[in-house]
Design a protein around this motif. Structure first.
Motif, short mmCIF file in Angstrom:
data_model
loop_
_atom_site.label_atom_id
_atom_site.label_comp_id
_atom_site.label_asym_id
_atom_site.label_seq_id
_atom_site.Cartn_x
_atom_site.Cartn_y
_atom_site.Cartn_z
N UNK A 184 0.85 -1.19 0.00
CA UNK A 184 0.00 0.00 0.00
C UNK A 184 0.89 1.24 0.00
N UNK A 185 0.35 2.36 -0.47
CA UNK A 185 1.17 3.59 -0.54
C UNK A 185 1.49 4.11 0.86
N UNK A 186 2.48 5.02 0.89
CA UNK A 186 2.82 5.67 2.15
C UNK A 186 4.03 5.11 2.85
N UNK A 187 4.85 4.29 2.16
CA UNK A 187 5.98 3.64 2.82
C UNK A 187 7.27 3.74 2.01
N UNK A 188 7.41 4.81 1.25
CA UNK A 188 8.64 5.03 0.49
C UNK A 188 9.69 5.70 1.38
N UNK A 189 10.89 5.80 0.85
CA UNK A 189 11.94 6.53 1.56
C UNK A 189 11.52 7.97 1.80
N UNK A 190 10.86 8.59 0.81
CA UNK A 190 10.38 9.95 0.97
C UNK A 190 9.35 10.06 2.08
N UNK A 191 8.47 9.06 2.19
CA UNK A 191 7.48 9.06 3.27
C UNK A 191 8.15 8.98 4.63
N UNK A 192 9.20 8.15 4.71
CA UNK A 192 9.94 8.06 5.98
C UNK A 192 10.58 9.40 6.32
N UNK A 193 11.21 10.03 5.35
CA UNK A 193 11.88 11.32 5.61
C UNK A 193 10.87 12.35 6.11
N UNK A 194 9.68 12.36 5.51
CA UNK A 194 8.66 13.30 5.94
C UNK A 194 8.23 13.01 7.38
N UNK A 195 8.08 11.72 7.71
CA UNK A 195 7.65 11.35 9.06
C UNK A 195 8.72 11.65 10.10
N UNK A 196 10.00 11.53 9.69
CA UNK A 196 11.11 11.72 10.62
C UNK A 196 11.62 13.16 10.65
N UNK A 197 11.04 14.03 9.84
CA UNK A 197 11.49 15.41 9.81
C UNK A 197 12.83 15.60 9.14
N UNK A 198 13.17 14.69 8.23
CA UNK A 198 14.43 14.77 7.49
C UNK A 198 14.15 15.45 6.15
N UNK A 199 15.03 16.35 5.70
CA UNK A 199 14.83 16.94 4.38
C UNK A 199 14.62 15.85 3.33
N UNK A 200 13.60 16.02 2.51
CA UNK A 200 13.22 14.98 1.57
C UNK A 200 14.33 14.69 0.56
N UNK A 201 14.51 13.40 0.31
CA UNK A 201 15.46 12.94 -0.69
C UNK A 201 14.65 12.60 -1.94
N UNK A 202 14.74 13.43 -2.95
CA UNK A 202 13.83 13.32 -4.08
C UNK A 202 14.57 13.16 -5.40
N UNK A 203 15.51 14.04 -5.69
CA UNK A 203 16.14 14.06 -7.01
C UNK A 203 17.31 13.09 -7.08
N UNK A 204 17.75 12.83 -8.30
CA UNK A 204 18.90 11.95 -8.52
C UNK A 204 20.18 12.53 -7.96
N UNK A 205 20.18 13.81 -7.65
CA UNK A 205 21.36 14.44 -7.08
C UNK A 205 21.40 14.31 -5.55
N UNK A 206 20.31 13.87 -4.94
CA UNK A 206 20.28 13.68 -3.49
C UNK A 206 20.97 12.36 -3.13
N UNK A 207 21.85 12.41 -2.14
CA UNK A 207 22.65 11.24 -1.75
C UNK A 207 22.18 10.76 -0.38
N UNK A 208 22.05 9.45 -0.24
CA UNK A 208 21.43 8.87 0.95
C UNK A 208 22.51 8.32 1.89
N UNK A 209 22.65 8.85 3.10
CA UNK A 209 23.55 8.24 4.09
C UNK A 209 23.02 6.87 4.49
N UNK A 210 23.92 5.92 4.69
CA UNK A 210 23.48 4.56 5.05
C UNK A 210 22.68 4.56 6.34
N UNK A 211 23.02 5.46 7.27
CA UNK A 211 22.27 5.53 8.53
C UNK A 211 20.81 5.89 8.28
N UNK A 212 20.56 6.76 7.31
CA UNK A 212 19.18 7.12 6.97
C UNK A 212 18.44 5.94 6.38
#
Length: 406
Positions: free
Chosen positions: A61-89
């Motif tokens: 079901x929708x609502x469980x992407x990495x972007x959804x997690x970032x929104x829930x955790x108050x982390x700046x959204x990781x959206x574009x191909x230029x955004x780099x994801x720390x392994x801890x995130x």
């Protein structure tokens, strides 16, 4: 009695599969330490090579992407191909996904899986499972989603310096055995490999104070991918870049299993092969030495220190020394290494070069026994080496299992 389905593994593929099974109302028990390979076997400070779009764990079901997690955790959204994801995130995202969709995860180890002896709901014997807690039970089906566990590959030419296998404190180790690279501060380190794991590990070790050389074998030189803004514009977009081949392998892996075995294994090795991430170039060049050789002939340990004998592209034989050699040489699927599967199960599996041969719905040649993630790559293609492969694998596996063992 309706026995549950057992999912072995709690990384992205195990969690995604379990979520899809639960959504279908199928009783399921899930075993493993959540995100353990990412938490314990990746270097501290690592950044994911994959883009945010290629790093979603598929959910029913929708609502469980990495972007959804970032929104829930108050982390700046990781959206574009230029955004780099720390392994801890990413690890925190996996744990959030687990809490939301697989809350009943059992953090115990599966000791053994064998053919069952009594009839189950599907009319077969099912599978007898033993846990390290001492419990035994019968499962009607088993999904193996153990990820990289136990599959670290040490090339045979390095074995001479690692008589008892690779160890973090010995002359030779595997990159998966290191989390904190500060232990190499002030030491000379050779990293064998040319892929993202080798290049990023080398850069991180150099930043931690080590003197690092990368030894790259074969014809391929150390190289880095093009940044997103330099990708071809007239080719279809895929999670891995713009190319027709990547688009087909990402979104249409179903026909892959019908290719000849030689072609399937070749493509798994070569497509999306050794290449550093575009953002790693500046941290690597000028900080890490590179030695490109034709091959490593052998390795030995002298007074506890490794010595590599290499053949150069010019045909000379030379010796390279360091305080430690780290093999960032990837992972190789081998059913024989999955010793939690009983001998009879392993002997009865149809395999190709050590990997299970899978049919429709990720089912092996033994009805009720499924494999997903890396062990499925030789049947469903290179996309199964990456998190985004859950989008294709999990719903299809769950649908097949529900129809066959519902």
């Amino acid at each position: 009695m309706i026995h549950p389905v057992a999912v072995i593994g709690a990384g992205p593929y195990g969690l995604s599969t379990a979520a899809h099974l639960r959504a279908r109302g199928i009783p399921v028990r899930v075993f493993g330490e959540p995100m353990v390979s990412w938490r314990d076997h990746m270097p501290e400070g690592m950044l994911l090579k994959s883009t945010p779009a290629a790093s979603n764990i598929d959910a029913p079901q929708p609502g469980h992407t990495l972007g959804d997690y970032c929104a829930a955790a108050g982390i700046p959204r990781l959206v574009t191909d230029e955004d780099i994801i720390p392994v801890e995130t990413f690890i925190a995202y996996g744990e959030w996904f687990r809490q939301k969709l697989v809350p009943e995860l059992e953090q115990v180890r599966v000791v053994s899986v064998d053919r069952g002896s009594g009839p189950d709901a599907a009319g077969s014997g099912g599978f007898d499972i033993k846990l390290d807690s001492g419990e035994s039970f019968t499962a009607r089906a088993v999904v193996v989603a153990t990820g990289l566990s136990g599959l670290a590959h040490l090339p045979p030419e390095l074995a001479g310096a690692a008589a008892d296998g690779p160890t973090p404190s010995g002359p030779v180790s595997h990159s998966s055995q290191h989390h904190d690279l500060r232990r190499f501060s002030g030491k000379e380190l050779i990293v064998v490999g040319a892929g993202q794991s080798a290049l990023e590990t080398a850069a991180l070790a150099a930043e931690a104070g080590a003197q690092v050389r990368v030894v790259s074998r074969g014809k391929g030189a150390v190289d880095f991918g093009a940044p997103p803004w330099d990708q071809p514009k007239l080719r279809p977009e895929s999670p891995f870049g713009r190319a027709w081949s990547l688009w087909a392998l990402s979104y249409y892996p179903q026909p892959y299993r019908h290719l000849p075995a030689e072609a399937r294994h070749y493509l798994v090795r070569r497509v999306l092969g050794p290449l550093g991430a575009w953002w790693l170039r500046d941290r690597f060049e000028g900080k890490v030495g590179v030695r490109e050789v034709e091959r490593i002939v052998s390795a030995a340990a002298t007074d506890g220190q490794p010595v590599l004998t290499v053949r150069t592209h010019g045909g000379r034989v030379e010796e390279l020394t360091a305080d430690h050699v780290m093999a960032a040489t990837g992972y190789r699927v081998d059913i024989a290494a999955m010793d939690f599967l009983g001998h009879e199960l392993r002997a009865g599996l149809a395999a190709s070069r050590g990997t299970p041969r899978l049919g429709a719905g990720y089912c092996s040649s033994l009805p009720g026994l499924y494999f997903t993630g890396l062990p499925a790559a030789s049947s469903y293609g290179p996309v199964m080496r990456f998190v985004c492969g859950t989008e294709f694998a999990s719903p299809r596996l769950a649908r097949h299992l529900a129809a066959a063992h519902g």
